[in-house]
Design a protein around this motif. Structure first.
Motif, short mmCIF file in Angstrom:
data_model
loop_
_atom_site.label_atom_id
_atom_site.label_comp_id
_atom_site.label_asym_id
_atom_site.label_seq_id
_atom_site.Cartn_x
_atom_site.Cartn_y
_atom_site.Cartn_z
N THR A 117 21.83 46.98 -14.13
CA THR A 117 22.59 47.37 -12.95
C THR A 117 22.94 48.86 -13.00
N ARG A 118 23.36 49.36 -11.88
CA ARG A 118 23.75 50.76 -11.81
C ARG A 118 24.99 51.02 -12.68
N THR A 121 23.85 51.16 -16.29
CA THR A 121 23.19 52.45 -16.50
C THR A 121 24.21 53.56 -16.70
N LEU A 154 31.29 55.38 -13.90
CA LEU A 154 30.75 55.70 -12.57
C LEU A 154 31.43 56.95 -12.01
N MET A 163 25.00 60.60 -10.35
CA MET A 163 24.81 59.40 -9.54
C MET A 163 25.71 59.48 -8.33
N PRO A 172 27.59 49.39 -7.55
CA PRO A 172 27.53 49.30 -9.01
C PRO A 172 26.84 48.05 -9.54
N LEU A 176 18.98 48.77 -10.66
CA LEU A 176 18.52 50.15 -10.58
C LEU A 176 17.02 50.18 -10.29
N GLN A 180 15.02 55.39 -8.60
CA GLN A 180 16.37 55.85 -8.92
C GLN A 180 16.49 56.19 -10.40
N LEU A 184 17.83 59.71 -11.89
CA LEU A 184 18.97 59.75 -12.79
C LEU A 184 18.65 60.49 -14.07
N THR A 234 12.97 46.90 -9.33
CA THR A 234 14.13 47.16 -10.19
C THR A 234 13.68 47.29 -11.65
#
Length: 254
Positions: A117-118, A121, A154, A163, A172, A176, A180, A184, A234
């Motif tokens: 997930t973001r 990450t 975050l 981000m 969030p 990802l 992306q 990043l 993803t």
């Protein structure tokens, strides 16, 4: 060689401390101030500071030597029960775990095939780069509350411009995407412009994140050049471990 150099330089710093102490004894006969406890403590603090500076420079030198081709250190014994020694991303996951960048889930498993997930990450990147945001920084993203488990991480990525959300949404919990991921890593590690243009079967130079994808191909962080990059798919936890390890250390590049 590193530890030998560190020992020699620290020895030199300590020798300087002895000489300084000897000089201070001679000066004590000539000056009451020089003989005072405050003056002695100040001199000792200065010597200690010099030693700390020397240790920091040596630590920086060790990192520079590793970036020039030294092999990173990590355990050969599996850290996670679901990441065996023959797993294709075993070394990368072991490396990130040894660096304290990943720790797996509360049950001890890493779950390499799950989508990263973001938020996850953000935790990895801020840990690797030691990033944070000022205490008084308020996130601009409207969908991340202060109760979110990754709020601080975050916020740090948003503050440093690494981000950013779309239309006030950081998303969030979303997976990802591979495009992306490229953006990043390029932003977080300030990767240089690509020297060549690399081709992919499913994107061209007009694709929104083509520049960043081209950079990670040029840096050998992705091996997809000449094939389909699959930008909207993803990224799994194992895949991101591969990409991030290659970004951090040339040892992992194919």
């Amino acid at each position: 060689m590193y530890f030998r150099m560190k020992g020699l330089l620290l020895g030199a710093s300590l020798l300087g401390a002895v000489i300084l102490a000897g000089c201070s004894e001679a000066e004590a006969d000539q000056s009451e101030e020089a003989a005072s406890a405050d003056w002695t403590e100040e001199q000792a603090a200065e010597v200690e500071g010099d030693i700390d500076d020397t240790e920091q420079r040596l630590d920086d030198l060790e990192k520079d030597l590793q970036s020039l081709g030294g092999e990173p250190s990590f355990s050969d014994e599996p850290i996670f029960p679901d990441v065996a020694g023959d797993f294709h991303a075993f070394e990368e996951i072991q490396f990130l775990a040894s660096e304290g960048i990943i720790s797996g889930f509360s049950d001890g498993y890493f779950r390499p095939s799950e989508t990263i997930t973001r938020a996850q990450t953000a935790k990895m990147l801020t840990s690797a780069l030691d990033l944070d945001a000022p205490d008084d920084y308020e996130m601009q993203a409207e969908d991340v509350s202060k109760e979110n488990h990754a709020y601080d991480q975050l916020a740090a990525l948003e503050y440093h411009g690494i981000m950013k959300g779309n239309d006030g949404q950081m998303m969030p919990g979303e997976g990802l995407k591979r495009s992306q991921m490229a953006a990043l890593l390029v932003s977080a590690y300030d990767l240089p412009d690509a020297q060549d243009v690399h081709s992919f079967t499913d994107i061209d130079e007009n694709y929104p994140n083509f520049e960043q994808i081209n950079i990670i191909a040029d840096q050998q962080i992705t091996s997809e050049a000449g094939e389909a990059f699959r930008p909207n798919e993803t990224t799994t936890r194992a895949q991101f471990s591969l990409f991030m390890s290659r970004t951090m250390d040339d040892y992992f590049k194919e």
